[in-house]
Design a protein around this motif. Structure first.
Motif: not given
Length: 685
Positions: A525, A537, A540-541, A588, A592
């Motif tokens: 990232f 970003s 996507l998260q 990613a 998380s």
């Protein structure tokens, strides 16, 4: 005419009479297995019986056992096989030899209206209609009786003490079964079966008769009924016709010729015949055959000058609005009390499943057949039929709606569009209760209205490649700066400039790209690349969190497929993703509330590298997270486990673990195969 009469003169005129005394009782017997010169007139007839409704006749005739052509030893052997050694009143052959044979009839024809028996006497012809024509053939039922005797003797020898068998039968449990309701198709098959016909034939009782020979006085008395009892022509009206009536019988008047309709395929409609129907039936017939159609095309198929308001009123009764196009309702295709031609599923269940497919297309352009099947749980043949009605398969994009969005119709008729939207909300609420889902489980479109221009997959790919090429040139100058990733990377290996992308095989993302978008040169990232990178970003998260909260356990390959589906459903130009590599996806996921599960796959495993990278949801804030982590720990020791092992470990760690909790844990994270449980995606179903 005179010369013709001279060449064919009338020799004699014979009066014809119709005798009715034996009209319903006269049968013609034929013996096809015996020449006509060898009659049975002089053979003793021992018994006779008949079933009038079925026109079945049986005759028992004596066999001359004193004839030089009779084999006495063979006759005694047959009697012994049939009746055994014991004497009984029910024995077939009381003389202990085969001294008789049975003839059984079959119908030579079912229509005897053209046949009659005629007797000529004193220049008069008396005709009696025949009731039936029967062919008498030898019956071999005595052989069946001999076989039954043989089986009974074998069973008696092998069965042991009969009293002991009866005692054992007395203590057997009685099983009660309730028959299922019989469908109409099953009833028709049963009625036409050979077993049913045999049973119906056996239900009619035999009527026993007394046989009288040809020369018997009773036979001579009955033969008199073959003559017409009344020779008065005025009373015998059946054969008395006027010349005009007789000529009409010989040459009936020509009837109007029926117009034979050409035979064509069932889905081909004659527009001329269609326009003779009421407007509502025209619309229903067209929609039932076409399945999905824009409103403008529908108006073009109807007669010129048809009121569009009336057509709108009719179309809403048989179709629903999907992306500005009209799709025929499910209950029109699958009426009540019908079933699927593929699997036999009832129409009510089919309508619910098809409504779910149509509702999904109101949210997005493409759907995945596998996801549809997992929710509606119908046979694959029926799901494929639903999708073929309104969509077409696309490479790497699932099933895409057949027609582009008709934004012009939505703009021109906002009241109809709003009414249809409210109708879909009602259908959605019913589907949520039936299939136990919520709308948030699916990815809604970011735009309130679909794009008016439909672009093919090739056009999207070309546009994405052009944007990626321009972006790559601008990023090449500060490549080192772009490698600065997040400080929270977990076990990130050093990456060189020439390091190739992870190009492991995936069914939906070729060469490590998403939806055909080429990967960036930067594998991590970039949090220093301005608002674009930050937006990518964050998006996507959010997608990672939403996806793992729904699926709990995913392989990298399956996650890329879901992301690919998400990108394919987004309108062109509205995606914030520029380019995503496999390393970016893994980072990613690990950033998380998820962790990688180090599953020890066997050495002979055929799973691709992306399929061996397994990630699971780690933290949701619920107490149930502890159960999930313990399950992950079990799968770090073996790639498959048994249910009792999971149950034992949970009982050791936690108190009062219910069966529902174990079912929920295994249902969220695992799949079962051959009695063993695997993490999702680690075994091919």
């Amino acid at each position: 005419m005179a010369s013709g009469d001279d060449d064919d003169p009338i020799i004699e005129e014979i009066d014809v009479y119709l005798a009715k005394s034996l009209a319903d009782k006269l049968y013609l017997f034929q013996y096809p297995v015996r020449p006509s010169t060898m009659t049975y007139d002089d053979v003793s007839h021992l018994a006779a019986r008949i079933k009038p409704k079925q026109q079945r006749v049986e005759l028992e005739m004596a066999i001359n056992t004193m004839s030089p052509n009779y084999c006495r030893s063979k006759g005694e052997q047959i009697a012994l096989n049939v009746d055994g050694t014991a004497y009984d009143e029910t024995n077939t052959y009381t003389a202990k030899m085969m001294d008789k044979q049975t003839f059984s009839s079959i119908q030579a024809t079912t229509n005897t209206s053209r046949y009659a028996a005629a007797v000529f006497r004193k220049g008069e012809l008396h005709v009696t209609p025949l009731t039936g024509i029967l062919q008498m053939r030898p019956s071999f039922t005595y052989l069946d009786k001999a076989d039954n005797k043989t089986r009974e003797r074998e069973a008696a020898n092998e069965g042991g003490d009969s009293s002991q068998d009866e005692a054992e039968e007395e203590v057997k449990a009685i099983t009660v079964r309730f028959a299922r309701p019989e469908s109409e198709q099953a009833r028709q098959r049963r009625v036409q079966s050979y077993e049913f016909l045999q049973k119906k034939q056996a239900e009619e009782p035999w009527a026993h008769l007394r046989y009288h020979g040809v020369k018997d006085g009773r036979s001579e008395h009955e033969r008199q009924y073959l003559f017409c009892q009344s020779v008065d022509a005025s009373q015998n009206t059946d054969l008395v016709k006027t010349p005009k009536e007789y000529l009409a019988m010989l040459m009936p008047p020509l009837a109007e010729e029926k117009v034979v309709k050409p035979v064509g395929p069932s889905n081909v409609l004659s527009m001329a015949q269609l326009r003779t129907l009421p407007l509502g039936d025209q619309v229903k017939t067209l929609m039932k055959n076409v399945k999905v159609m824009p409103f403008a095309n529908l108006m073009g198929l109807l007669a010129s000058g048809t009121d569009s308001t009336a057509v709108l009123r009719c179309i809403q009764q048989v179709a629903l609005l999907v992306q500005g196009n009209w799709v025929v309702k499910s209950d029109v295709l699958y009426p009540k009390n019908t079933c699927s031609p593929h699997s036999g599923v009832p129409a009510e269940v089919l309508c619910r499943g098809r409504d779910f497919v149509m509702w999904r297309f109101t949210l997005e352009r493409s759907v995945m057949r596998k996801e549809i099947t997992a929710i509606i749980k119908l046979p694959p043949e029926d799901v494929k039929e639903f999708l073929e009605h309104v969509s077409a398969p696309r490479v790497n994009r699932g099933w895409e709606f057949l027609l582009p969005t008709d934004a012009e119709f939505i703009k021109k008729h906002p009241d109809v569009a709003h009414r249809q939207h409210m109708l879909w909300l009602g259908i959605q609420s019913k589907l949520e209760k039936v299939f136990n889902f919520s709308k948030e489980d699916f990815m809604p479109k970011s735009s309130p209205q679909p794009e008016p221009v439909h672009l093919s997959g090739e056009q999207r790919l070309k546009a994405a490649q052009e944007r990626a090429q321009e972006h790559r040139l601008s990023l090449q100058k500060d490549l080192d700066a772009k490698r600065v990733g997040s400080s929270i990377h977990i076990k990130q290996e050093p990456i060189t400039e020439d390091e190739p992308m992870d190009t492991s095989s995936s069914s939906s993302i070729p060469n490590g790209s998403i939806n055909g978008y080429p990967s960036s040169a930067s594998p991590g990232f970039d949090h220093t690349n301005g608002n674009g990178a930050n937006a990518s970003s964050q998006e996507l998260q959010e997608f990672v969190k939403k996806t793992f909260r729904k699926h709990f356990v995913l392989t990298l390959s399956e996650f890329k497929r879901l992301l690919n589906l998400h990108l394919a459903s987004m309108p062109v130009g509205q995606s914030v993703f520029q380019s995503i590599s496999d390393h970016m996806l893994q980072d990613a996921i690990l950033l998380s509330p998820c962790r990688q599960i180090m599953v020890p796959f066997p050495a002979q495993s055929t799973a691709a590298p992306d399929e061996q990278k397994v990630f699971g949801l780690w933290e949701t804030g619920e107490d149930f997270d502890r159960h999930r982590r313990l399950l992950y720990d079990l799968f770090t020791k073996n790639y498959r486990v048994r249910r009792n092992l999971v149950q034992t470990r949970l009982a050791q760690e936690f108190e009062d673990v219910s069966k529902a909790e174990i079912d929920r844990l295994l249902g969220e994270c695992c799949i079962c195969h051959a009695g063993m449980w695997y993490l999702k995606g680690t075994i091919q179903s």
